[in-house]
Design a protein around this motif. Sequence first.
Motif, mmCIF file in Angstrom:
data_model
loop_
_atom_site.group_PDB
_atom_site.id
_atom_site.type_symbol
_atom_site.label_atom_id
_atom_site.label_comp_id
_atom_site.label_asym_id
_atom_site.label_seq_id
_atom_site.Cartn_x
_atom_site.Cartn_y
_atom_site.Cartn_z
ATOM 1 N N SER A 155 0.831 -1.200 0.000
ATOM 2 C CA SER A 155 0.000 0.000 0.000
ATOM 3 C C SER A 155 0.867 1.252 0.000
ATOM 4 N N SER A 156 0.320 2.339 -0.513
ATOM 5 C CA SER A 156 1.044 3.608 -0.526
ATOM 6 C C SER A 156 0.976 4.311 0.825
ATOM 7 N N ALA A 157 0.199 3.758 1.766
ATOM 8 C CA ALA A 157 0.059 4.360 3.090
ATOM 9 C C ALA A 157 1.333 4.170 3.909
ATOM 10 N N PHE A 158 1.641 5.162 4.752
ATOM 11 C CA PHE A 158 2.810 5.068 5.620
ATOM 12 C C PHE A 158 2.625 5.955 6.836
ATOM 13 N N ARG A 159 3.470 5.716 7.840
ATOM 14 C CA ARG A 159 3.437 6.489 9.084
ATOM 15 C C ARG A 159 4.851 6.917 9.440
ATOM 16 N N ILE A 160 4.972 8.099 10.033
ATOM 17 C CA ILE A 160 6.259 8.597 10.511
ATOM 18 C C ILE A 160 6.132 8.822 12.007
ATOM 19 N N THR A 161 7.049 8.235 12.784
ATOM 20 C CA THR A 161 7.072 8.415 14.233
ATOM 21 C C THR A 161 8.435 8.909 14.669
ATOM 22 N N ASP A 162 8.494 9.489 15.867
ATOM 23 C CA ASP A 162 9.772 9.972 16.379
ATOM 24 C C ASP A 162 10.492 8.873 17.145
ATOM 25 N N SER A 163 11.606 9.235 17.762
ATOM 26 C CA SER A 163 12.418 8.225 18.450
ATOM 27 C C SER A 163 11.717 7.622 19.658
ATOM 28 N N ASN A 164 10.663 8.290 20.140
ATOM 29 C CA ASN A 164 9.887 7.764 21.264
ATOM 30 C C ASN A 164 8.593 7.108 20.806
ATOM 31 N N GLU A 165 8.508 6.797 19.510
ATOM 32 C CA GLU A 165 7.322 6.195 18.909
ATOM 33 C C GLU A 165 6.119 7.136 18.921
ATOM 34 N N GLY A 166 6.362 8.418 19.105
ATOM 35 C CA GLY A 166 5.286 9.390 19.082
ATOM 36 C C GLY A 166 4.853 9.719 17.658
ATOM 37 N N PHE A 167 3.566 10.012 17.482
ATOM 38 C CA PHE A 167 3.028 10.309 16.161
ATOM 39 C C PHE A 167 3.617 11.593 15.602
#
Length: 214
Positions: A155-167
């Motif tokens: 899928s073309s969907a994706f997520r970006i999180t920080d080093s603390n797994e924060g949105f």
Amino acid sequence: MAKIHPLVILNSSHEAPSSSTASTSSCSNKYMTSKRETFTIWMKSLVMQGNGCTAFDERGEIVYRIDNYDNKHSNEVYLMDLRGKLLFTVCEKKMCGFLSWEGYKSNTIAVANRPMFRVRKSCRAILGNNECSYKVSMGSETSCSYKLEALGGKSSAFRITDSNEGFVAEAKRKQSISGVVLGDDVLSLVVEAHVDHSLIMALVTVYGLIRHQL
């Protein structure tokens, strides 16, 4: 045909900005708001509908664009604003058989060798783990500053999180007001408050290169 090369604005001394200067400019209020923002991403160029990417804000106005007239997959693309001002140069590189992607703030690729960020496939993904994720390291830092993770396999969907797994940001296929899911090349991108939109768009650009959409 050749790429459209964006407008490049040099400072008066023609010197490369320091890493601290680059970080400051990347966090400019112009590309950051105090609330979550939603963008519509169309993986097409509006210039004769060529290869590229066009980003619209919540008012339907174009805020970012990539225009590329080379082959379907390019190893260097330019992220610009509506007026053609160069914001990031994103390059795909291959070393020892492994791909990586580097982002240079504005025109600094021409005068400095240090990228603002570097994206590499995670070790788990390289070793065959089902998780398809990428490490994003900022500047000269060796630790992972962000994580870019594909959602739903191909899928073309994706997520970006920080080093603390924060949105930080997430892109999914856009739905119309009536609930119809649009094509795989039309995404709805949600960016967290106080996050540099131009940096997120540079990472969207990387994901487009990874999926051979640019």
